[in-house]
Scaffold this active site. Structure first.
Site, short mmCIF file in Angstrom:
data_model
loop_
_atom_site.label_atom_id
_atom_site.label_comp_id
_atom_site.label_asym_id
_atom_site.label_seq_id
_atom_site.Cartn_x
_atom_site.Cartn_y
_atom_site.Cartn_z
N LYS A 1 -5.24 -6.71 -8.49
CA LYS A 1 -4.48 -6.38 -7.37
C LYS A 1 -4.10 -7.67 -6.65
O LYS A 1 -3.27 -7.54 -5.79
CB LYS A 1 -5.40 -5.51 -6.19
CG LYS A 1 -5.75 -4.28 -6.87
CD LYS A 1 -4.53 -3.43 -7.68
CE LYS A 1 -5.07 -2.05 -8.27
NZ LYS A 1 -5.91 -1.03 -7.61
N GLY B 1 0.46 3.74 -2.63
CA GLY B 1 0.61 4.23 -3.88
C GLY B 1 0.02 5.95 -3.91
O GLY B 1 0.60 6.61 -4.74
N LYS C 1 1.07 -1.28 -0.11
CA LYS C 1 -0.08 0.14 0.12
C LYS C 1 0.75 1.16 -0.04
O LYS C 1 1.99 1.42 0.41
CB LYS C 1 -0.88 -0.16 1.22
CG LYS C 1 -2.07 -1.05 1.24
CD LYS C 1 -2.89 -1.23 2.43
CE LYS C 1 -3.34 0.26 2.88
NZ LYS C 1 -4.14 1.00 1.80
N GLU D 1 -2.17 5.45 7.16
CA GLU D 1 -3.12 4.22 6.77
C GLU D 1 -2.58 3.11 7.89
O GLU D 1 -3.66 2.52 8.61
CB GLU D 1 -2.96 3.77 5.56
CG GLU D 1 -3.39 4.60 4.33
CD GLU D 1 -3.29 4.22 2.89
OE1 GLU D 1 -4.04 4.68 2.21
OE2 GLU D 1 -2.28 3.60 2.83
#
Length: 231
Positions: free
Chosen positions: A125, A100, A98, A107
Site C-alpha cells: 500500500k 475501497g 481510502k 471513516e
C-alpha cells in the site's frame, strides 16, 4: 508472508500500540475493512481494558458487537485518543486513498476527531504518488453524472461502483460511489479540497488534510513504524 498474514501482523501491532499508549477506560476509534477487522480481532483479547469503540460503518459495528465490544455513537463521545484504520494507498507524507470498502465518509468523520490516526497496512500500500488505486468519491445520486463530467475534465475516468447484481452500490449513508481511475495526485491536500467543493460530493476518499500520524507497515521483515511529524 501472505497478504492476509501481513494484515494480521499489523492488526496485532496496532492492538499492542493501543495497549501501550491509550489509558484504560478510553474509547477507541475503529475503521473499516479487512485490515481493520484484524485489529478488531486483536483488540477483542483486551476488550476489558476499554469502555468500547466508535465505529466507522455498519459492518465494523457488527464485528465489534460480535466480540462483545460496546459500540458508542460518536455523539456520545467527547474525544478519541486514537483512530485505527487501513488504507488503500499511503504516500511518504501520510496522505492516503481510502474508501475501497465504501465507508470513506464515516471513516473521515471519526478520524477527524481523533488525536492520533494510526494507519495499518501491508507494504504493497506504500506508493510514491497516490492514484493507481481508483479514488472513491461518495456522491448524492442526482449529482453522479455532473460530478463524472468534472472528473473527466481533470483527466480521470469515472466508474460507478456497482454490486454483483449490477445495481449501484449504496453506502451506509444512502449515497453512491464513483471510483476514479487514471489519476496521479501530486498535491493530495489541494485535490481533496477541490473535489470536496463540488456540489453533490459528500466526500472524496483522499485523507490528506487529516492524514495519518503513524503507519504500522507490514513487511517481510516485520512491522515497520513510520511517523509523519507534519500531520
Amino acid at each position: 508472508m501472505t497478504q492476509d498474514e501481513l494484515k494480521r501482523l499489523v492488526g496485532q501491532a496496532a492492538a499492542d500500540y493501543v495497549i501501550q499508549n491509550v489509558p484504560e477506560g478510553a474509547v477507541i476509534g475503529v475503521g473499516t475493512g479487512s485490515t481493520a477487522n484484524c485489529f478488531i480481532d486483536a483488540l477483542a483479547v483486551v476488550k476489558a481494558r476499554y469502555r468500547g469503540a466508535v465505529s466507522s460503518s455498519v459492518a465494523t459495528t457488527e464485528r465489534l458487537k460480535s466480540h462483545g465490544i460496546k459500540v458508542f455513537d460518536l455523539n456520545e463521545v467527547d474525544s478519541l485518543q486514537v483512530y485505527v484504520d487501513g488504507a488503500d494507498e499511503i504516500d511518504a507524507s501520510g496522505a492516503m486513498i481510502k474508501g475501497g470498502g465504501g465507508a470513506l465518509t464515516r471513516e473521515k468523520i471519526v478520524a477527524s476527531v481523533a488525536d492520533t490516526f494510526v494507519c495499518i497496512a501491508d507494504a504493497s500500500k506504500r506508493v510514491p504518488v497516490l492514484g493507481a488505486f481508483p479514488l472513491p468519491i461518495e456522491v448524492v445520486p442526482m449529482a453522479r453524472t455532473a460530478i463524472g463530467r468534472r472528473v473527466t475534465a481533470l483527466g480521470g475516468v469515472p466508474v460507478l461502483r456497482v454490486t454483483k447484481d449490477g445495481a449501484p452500490y449504496i453506502t451506509d449513508n444512502g449515497n453512491e460511489i464513483i471510483d476514479v481511475k487514471g489519476l496521479q495526485i501530486a498535491d493530495p491536500r489541494g485535490f481533496e479540497a477541490q473535489v470536496n467543493a463540488w456540489p453533490g460530493v459528500v466526500t472524496v476518499g483522499l485523507f490528506a488534510e487529516r492524514g495519518a500520524n503513524l503507519c504500522l507497515l507490514g513487511t517481510e521483515n516485520g512491522v515497520e513504524t513510520i511517523v509523519y511529524s507534519a500531520n
